[in-house]
Design an enzyme around this catalytic site. Structure first.
Site, PDB file in Angstrom:
ATOM      1  N   GLU A  43      35.032 152.244 152.470  1.00 20.34           N
ATOM      2  CA  GLU A  43      33.922 152.499 151.544  1.00 20.34           C
ATOM      3  C   GLU A  43      32.969 153.542 152.103  1.00 20.34           C
ATOM      4  O   GLU A  43      32.496 154.433 151.383  1.00 20.34           O
ATOM      5  CB  GLU A  43      33.171 151.191 151.267  1.00 20.34           C
ATOM      6  CG  GLU A  43      32.092 151.293 150.193  1.00 20.34           C
ATOM      7  CD  GLU A  43      30.713 151.673 150.724  1.00 20.34           C
ATOM      8  OE1 GLU A  43      29.834 151.959 149.894  1.00 20.34           O
ATOM      9  OE2 GLU A  43      30.520 151.706 151.960  1.00 20.34           O
ATOM     10  N   ASP A  95      34.936 147.959 156.054  1.00 15.67           N
ATOM     11  CA  ASP A  95      34.634 148.928 157.105  1.00 15.67           C
ATOM     12  C   ASP A  95      33.139 148.985 157.399  1.00 15.67           C
ATOM     13  O   ASP A  95      32.307 148.499 156.632  1.00 15.67           O
ATOM     14  CB  ASP A  95      35.143 150.317 156.717  1.00 15.67           C
ATOM     15  CG  ASP A  95      34.522 150.833 155.428  1.00 15.67           C
ATOM     16  OD1 ASP A  95      34.379 150.027 154.476  1.00 15.67           O
ATOM     17  OD2 ASP A  95      34.181 152.025 155.362  1.00 15.67           O
ATOM     18  N   HIS A 129      33.058 145.302 151.276  1.00 15.79           N
ATOM     19  CA  HIS A 129      33.997 146.243 151.916  1.00 15.79           C
ATOM     20  C   HIS A 129      34.180 145.883 153.390  1.00 15.79           C
ATOM     21  O   HIS A 129      33.285 145.335 154.031  1.00 15.79           O
ATOM     22  CB  HIS A 129      33.575 147.699 151.729  1.00 15.79           C
ATOM     23  CG  HIS A 129      32.243 148.093 152.312  1.00 15.79           C
ATOM     24  ND1 HIS A 129      32.072 148.411 153.636  1.00 15.79           N
ATOM     25  CD2 HIS A 129      31.028 148.267 151.741  1.00 15.79           C
ATOM     26  CE1 HIS A 129      30.814 148.757 153.867  1.00 15.79           C
ATOM     27  NE2 HIS A 129      30.156 148.669 152.726  1.00 15.79           N
ATOM     28  N   HIS A 162      23.452 152.562 158.997  1.00 17.78           N
ATOM     29  CA  HIS A 162      24.103 153.815 159.394  1.00 17.78           C
ATOM     30  C   HIS A 162      23.481 154.417 160.654  1.00 17.78           C
ATOM     31  O   HIS A 162      23.729 155.578 160.965  1.00 17.78           O
ATOM     32  CB  HIS A 162      24.094 154.851 158.267  1.00 17.78           C
ATOM     33  CG  HIS A 162      24.839 154.424 157.043  1.00 17.78           C
ATOM     34  ND1 HIS A 162      25.123 155.282 156.014  1.00 17.78           N
ATOM     35  CD2 HIS A 162      25.368 153.237 156.672  1.00 17.78           C
ATOM     36  CE1 HIS A 162      25.786 154.643 155.062  1.00 17.78           C
ATOM     37  NE2 HIS A 162      25.937 153.387 155.452  1.00 17.78           N
ATOM     38  N   ASP A 217      25.904 146.013 157.286  1.00 19.74           N
ATOM     39  CA  ASP A 217      26.351 146.767 156.111  1.00 19.74           C
ATOM     40  C   ASP A 217      27.844 146.999 156.283  1.00 19.74           C
ATOM     41  O   ASP A 217      28.248 147.874 157.044  1.00 19.74           O
ATOM     42  CB  ASP A 217      25.589 148.085 156.026  1.00 19.74           C
ATOM     43  CG  ASP A 217      26.120 149.032 154.972  1.00 19.74           C
ATOM     44  OD1 ASP A 217      26.874 148.595 154.087  1.00 19.74           O
ATOM     45  OD2 ASP A 217      25.796 150.236 155.053  1.00 19.74           O
TER      46      ASP A 217
END
Length: 485
Positions: free
Chosen positions: A145, A78, A76, A457, A115
């Site tokens: 995503e 993003d 992905h 994150h 990520d």
């Protein structure tokens, strides 16, 4: 170019360095999509953008491999935008600043975007390196995503021809994934019932900070503190003292990240100041003991603030405090079939105060739709009792394990050939896009693997350099060993 471009495999790291220079948080992938499109067209590759914004790049089989099964290599585009409180960073305009820290690559004050930037860079490196043998190849790069799996939801049937999908969005070297959790967002709105600020009140802001945070799926079982849940406990303490009034609450920034910071704007008379300080000091001492070795830098502080023009009604303050305290958070159930695997969990991700409503957002995850829906219903019921409106959005299915998967066996065998170790087969408690792909392309045989990424994150995100090298070796060898159709 940063120093990471000298790492091996150099082509992959050079692509990742370029991706770091192009802002691409969720919902803002246009610039990186435009760059990838231009780069692929310059190389003479077929590029297609679908109606939702995904990119599909096709590359013909290398000579002698035309009869191999078609492979879809997937990542992905993003990344999660998270920065430390003392870092001034606009994720829509400012580049990520990667640097080497011993055996790891990190970013300065922000999420790194490994990520899924490392997986994305690997996809581009395969397209760029004509020395990598492969059969008919399609690279699927999805949008959004991290904040809603919009690209996976919107993927149209019939536009991809391959039968094997290699997902690059896993985060542990030596593990191969054959399943993932589904999820649903619980969006909550509680009407703001306002009253005038009582006379002779002054304002204080309560700040909770210094927490590790982390991925709301991968890290949810590790007992890390949630700033939102700590705030809920303090607000419940304060609700026992009617002279202290609540004006605003806020906490967390993403529903799929464990909240690292939270705050509340309070008003109170001078005679309640010592009481409030005692409540906060007692909770800070408790939290530092409770989370010792897990979250070692929890900080609770009270600072003077500008007096607001309203406070919540006493009734609302009590209902909100009780609902946030009762709101489920963390692991709800463990799998009975797979030891050590989380079955269902939920994350109290975001709290905010608007002009007319208090907003709360939770992300529920589960390996089963039944578990997902049950936890979402419990969460909704808690807030409905407080008078809130609750809406379930973006429900997506999990990826059910297939023990007979041929591509899974191929990856396991290849890993053992390369590194002398059979990898562990796991189910990840996170929302890989594979579950949605399977609904649209039920015939696909799928597997997910990637390098070690820690702290995803959060600004603590880091990727292990040697694990990236092993990930690349495994990916290249697997592509070479895809059987004939």
């Amino acid at each position: 170019m940063s120093s990471i471009t000298q790492l091996s495999p150099r082509l992959l790291w050079q692509f990742f360095d370029t991706l770091c220079s192009i802002p691409h948080p969720s919902g803002h992938e246009a610039a990186v999509r435009q760059w990838i499109t231009g780069w692929a067209q310059e190389r003479g590759l077929a590029v297609m953008q679908d109606t939702i914004g995904n990119l599909i790049i096709s590359k013909a089989a290398t000579p002698g491999m035309e009869k191999r099964q078609g492979v879809i290599l997937q990542a992905h585009m993003d990344m999660v935008p998270q920065a430390n409180a003392d870092t001034d960073h606009d994720f829509t305009t400012d580049p990520i600043q990667p640097y080497i820290d011993g055996d790891w690559v990190r970013a300065r004050g922000t999420t790194l975007g490994a990520d899924n930037g490392i997986g994305l860079a690997a996809c581009l490196a395969v397209l760029a390196d004509d020395k990598v043998p492969h059969g008919p190849l399609e690279v699927l790069l999805t949008v959004d995503e991290e904040s809603g799996m919009t690209g996976a939801f919107g993927l149209e049937p019939g536009i991809l021809r391959g039968s094997i999908l290699l997902n690059t969005d896993s985060e542990q070297d030596g593990d191969v994934y054959m399943g993932c959790a589904g999820g649903v967002d619980v969006n909550i709105e509680l009407p703001y019932q306002a009253e005038s600020v009582p006379a002779q009140h002054h304002a204080m802001r309560l700040n909770i900070k210094g927490l590790r945070g982390g991925h709301s799926g991968i890290n949810i079982h590790q007992g890390r503190a949630s700033a939102n849940k700590l705030l809920a406990e303090l607000l419940n303490d304060i609700a026992e003292h009617p002279a202290i009034r609540l004006s605003e609450v806020s906490g967390g920034t993403l529903r799929n990240a464990i909240a690292r910071e939270a705050s509340a704007l309070l008003t109170l008379p001078d005679e309640s100041a010592n009481l409030l300080n005692e409540l906060v000091a007692a909770r800070q001492q408790q939290y530092r003991q409770e989370f010792n070795g897990i979250d070692d830098f929890i900080s609770l502080e009270l600072v003077a603030a500008e007096l607001p023009d309203r406070v919540m009604s006493t009734s609302l303050q009590q209902k909100l405090s009780a609902a946030l305290l009762a709101c489920p958070h963390g692991v709800m159930a463990m799998s009975r079939e797979m030891e050590g695997v989380v079955q269902s969990s939920t994350n109290l991700g975001v709290i905010g105060t608007g002009p007319e409503h208090i907003h709360v957002q939770c992300l529920v995850r589960s390996l089963s739709n039944i578990g997902r829906d049950r936890v979402a219903a419990i969460t909704s019921a808690v807030f409905r009792l407080a008078g809130a409106r609750c809406r379930l959005d973006g429900a997506y299915p999990g990826w059910q394990p297939n023990p007979q998967s041929a591509i899974m066996r191929a990856v396991l065998n290849t890993h053992e050939e390369l590194f002398g170790v059979v990898p562990q087969v796991k189910v990840i408690h996170a929302g890989l896009e594979c579950g949605l792909f399977k609904a649209t392309y039920p015939h696909w045989d799928m597997v997910s693997f990637g390098p070690t990424i820690q702290g995803a994150h959060s600004p603590d995100e880091r990727v292990h350099i040697e694990a990236v090298s092993r990930f690349w070796q495994l990916l290249v060898r697997v592509l070479r060993q895809i059987p004939e159709a």
